[in-house]
Design a protein around this motif. Structure first.
Motif, short mmCIF file in Angstrom:
data_model
loop_
_atom_site.label_atom_id
_atom_site.label_comp_id
_atom_site.label_asym_id
_atom_site.label_seq_id
_atom_site.Cartn_x
_atom_site.Cartn_y
_atom_site.Cartn_z
N VAL A 113 0.94 -1.11 -0.02
CA VAL A 113 0.02 -0.09 -0.13
C VAL A 113 0.89 1.39 0.05
CG1 VAL A 113 -1.67 1.13 1.10
CG2 VAL A 113 -1.56 -1.18 1.23
N VAL A 114 1.22 2.05 -1.03
CA VAL A 114 1.90 3.10 -1.31
C VAL A 114 1.66 4.32 -0.23
CG1 VAL A 114 2.74 4.81 -2.95
CG2 VAL A 114 2.32 2.49 -3.68
N GLY A 115 2.45 4.41 0.43
CA GLY A 115 2.26 5.51 1.45
C GLY A 115 1.83 4.75 3.04
N GLU A 116 2.10 3.77 3.05
CA GLU A 116 1.62 3.19 4.23
C GLU A 116 2.21 3.71 5.53
OE1 GLU A 116 2.86 -0.43 5.95
OE2 GLU A 116 3.85 -1.15 4.27
N ASP A 117 1.69 4.01 6.72
CA ASP A 117 2.03 4.58 7.76
C ASP A 117 2.52 3.87 9.06
OD1 ASP A 117 0.06 3.40 8.58
OD2 ASP A 117 -1.21 5.33 8.84
N ARG A 152 9.58 11.76 7.33
CA ARG A 152 8.75 12.87 8.04
C ARG A 152 8.52 14.02 7.21
NH1 ARG A 152 11.86 11.36 12.58
NH2 ARG A 152 13.63 12.75 12.35
N ASP A 153 9.42 14.14 6.18
CA ASP A 153 9.33 15.14 5.37
C ASP A 153 8.20 14.82 4.42
OD1 ASP A 153 11.13 16.77 6.72
OD2 ASP A 153 12.91 16.37 5.50
N VAL A 154 8.33 13.45 3.97
CA VAL A 154 7.16 13.19 2.88
C VAL A 154 6.05 13.16 3.46
CG1 VAL A 154 6.60 11.18 1.64
CG2 VAL A 154 8.85 11.84 1.80
N ALA A 305 1.07 12.57 -6.03
CA ALA A 305 1.78 12.48 -4.66
C ALA A 305 2.89 11.86 -4.69
CB ALA A 305 0.37 12.04 -3.53
N THR A 306 2.73 10.49 -5.43
CA THR A 306 3.99 9.59 -5.34
C THR A 306 5.22 10.54 -6.27
OG1 THR A 306 2.63 7.60 -5.43
CG2 THR A 306 4.78 7.51 -6.14
N ALA A 311 10.54 12.66 -5.66
CA ALA A 311 11.36 14.08 -6.00
C ALA A 311 12.01 14.40 -4.64
CB ALA A 311 10.66 15.11 -6.58
N LEU A 312 11.30 14.48 -3.62
CA LEU A 312 12.08 14.66 -2.22
C LEU A 312 12.77 13.74 -1.91
CD1 LEU A 312 9.83 16.36 0.74
CD2 LEU A 312 11.54 14.96 1.16
N VAL A 313 12.61 12.34 -1.97
CA VAL A 313 13.56 11.24 -1.57
C VAL A 313 14.67 11.53 -2.41
CG1 VAL A 313 13.93 8.79 -1.79
CG2 VAL A 313 11.87 9.65 -0.82
#
Length: 417
Positions: A113-117, A152-154, A305-306, A311-313
């Motif tokens: 699940v992309v973005g799982e917490d 955390r930034d993402v 969003a991905t 890009a941030l990563v």
């Protein structure tokens, strides 16, 4: 140099991942303790991935190939997975690619699940386990700490970290096609760890109120008291009066005999290693949803969003790769300033005697003065301009910085704050 061996839900079966998750801790300790060139290792084993992050000595010719072979042999021997099957299931990453991969994993970009917490906590616990075993290193500490910051930034700066992204919630979404009213459903939770607490929260979000808990290790009473639910002591009897059974523990908990008296039960296995014997699915009136089935129904990721998150990563990984180039310059500046300070303190002692309070105050002042340039140096390194800081040191103080390509390797088990 950093090295990563990764097997995940995209390139390895759940059977392989399950076996690796059991073997990983002991095999990792043996790998580090029995090697002259592996100076650190952190292993992450979750329900849909296996990752071995290694810190190896670069000067050794062929160290990468030897490290890969040694790691695969150790994991194969410990898990029972055939050597060739394991090698075919593993992707190998080296150098700067390791940081970008870990940052993406920790941010949930490589999950079912992309973005799982949940993954960021699993990564943190993998580092904690390596610390406890004495297998981490200074370089791996820096890598994993930067990965946590990137995650955390993402979550803070992109839409990827939306509430409710998790394998648990995906499993409950699939179950909702079988459960018409969660508020009326009788739910049995098998397990009492953090994963069980996450599952209980997700159940309550869906309106479930009749939730009971059973623990194979006997911790049900404590968990039930903490979360205000009922503890069960006999598993077959508890299953017999439940509509939905959800397992999230660390052992094989449910066998066919445990559901022999079930009339119509939905069993959701969220555990790795698997908590439910696959033969349970053949029992009359029982439907089994396990991780393999759940993963097939993972939603299509939110493309915008991905893209923002990746890009941030990438930016964070580039900063991590360039940061070591400026550290020797910071060390050189600090050495220059503190050498001058020590000389002045010695002269003051010769004139007026010892004054420990004054000396402490001067050393504190020197640290404060150096803080700003150190921060600026790392900012320049992050943007690829470390040379500007190094040239400035030479121009202002006559401090020359030796050319290095990596940080010195610490003693095995050494950690950073």
């Amino acid at each position: 140099m950093l090295l990563c061996l990764t097997a995940n839900h995209r390139n390895a079966s759940f059977d392989v991942l399950e076996k690796l998750s059991i073997a990983a801790p002991a095999a990792t300790r043996a790998l580090v303790e029995g090697s002259d060139f592996v100076t650190g290792a952190v292993v992450l084993a979750t329900c849909n991935r296996f990752e071995a992050y290694l810190d190896i000595d670069e000067p050794l010719t062929g160290a990468t190939a030897v490290a890969v072979r040694s790691t695969i042999e150790a994991m194969s021997a410990g898990s029972g997975v055939d050597h060739d099957d394991l090698r075919a299931s593993v992707t190998i990453l080296t150098g700067d690619d390791v940081a970008e991969h870990l940052f993406a994993v920790t941010s949930g970009l490589e999950s079912v699940v992309v973005g799982e917490d949940e993954i960021s906590g699993q990564v943190r616990r993998a580092l904690d386990a390596a610390r406890a075993d004495g297998t981490t290193s200074s370089t791996l500490e820096q890598l994993f700490q930067r990965a946590a910051q990137t995650s955390r930034d993402v979550k803070r700066r992109t839409e990827l970290g939306g509430a409710g992204r998790s394998l648990v919630r995906l499993g409950l979404e699939l179950a909702s096609s079988r459960v018409t009213d969660w508020s009326a459903a009788r739910v049995l939770l098998v397990g009492t760890g953090q994963y069980a607490a996450t599952t209980l929260a997700a159940l309550r979000d869906r309106g479930a109120t009749n939730v009971r808990v059973f623990s194979p290790s006997g911790r049900a009473e404590k968990f039930a008291l903490k979360y205000g639910i009922v503890a069960e002591t006999a598993l077959p009897a508890a299953i017999a009066v439940s509509d939905v059974v959800i397992t999230c523990t660390s052992t094989l908990a449910i066998l066919p005999a445990d559901v022999a008296n079930a009339e119509r039960r939905l069993v959701i296995d969220l555990g790795l290693p698997r908590n439910v014997d696959p033969a349970v699915a053949t029992m009359p009136g029982v439907e089994l949803l396990d991780l393999e089935i759940i993963s097939r129904h993972a939603p299509i990721e939110a493309l915008t969003a991905t893209a923002d998150a990746r890009a941030l990563v990438a930016t964070s990984a580039a900063a991590f790769a360039t940061a070591p180039s400026v550290e020797p310059a910071i060390v050189a500046l600090r050495s220059h300033v503190f050498d001058l300070l020590d000389a002045e303190i010695e002269r003051a002692r010769a004139r007026a005697g010892d004054s420990s309070e004054t000396e402490a105050a001067l050393r504190h002042l020197a640290g404060v003065i150096l803080h700003g340039p150190s921060v600026r140096a790392r900012e320049l390194a992050s943007s690829g301009e470390a040379a500007r800081f190094i040239d400035a040191l030479d121009a202002l103080y006559g401090v020359s910085v030796p050319t290095v390509t990596s940080l010195p390797k610490p003693e095995r088990g050494e950690q950073t704050a």
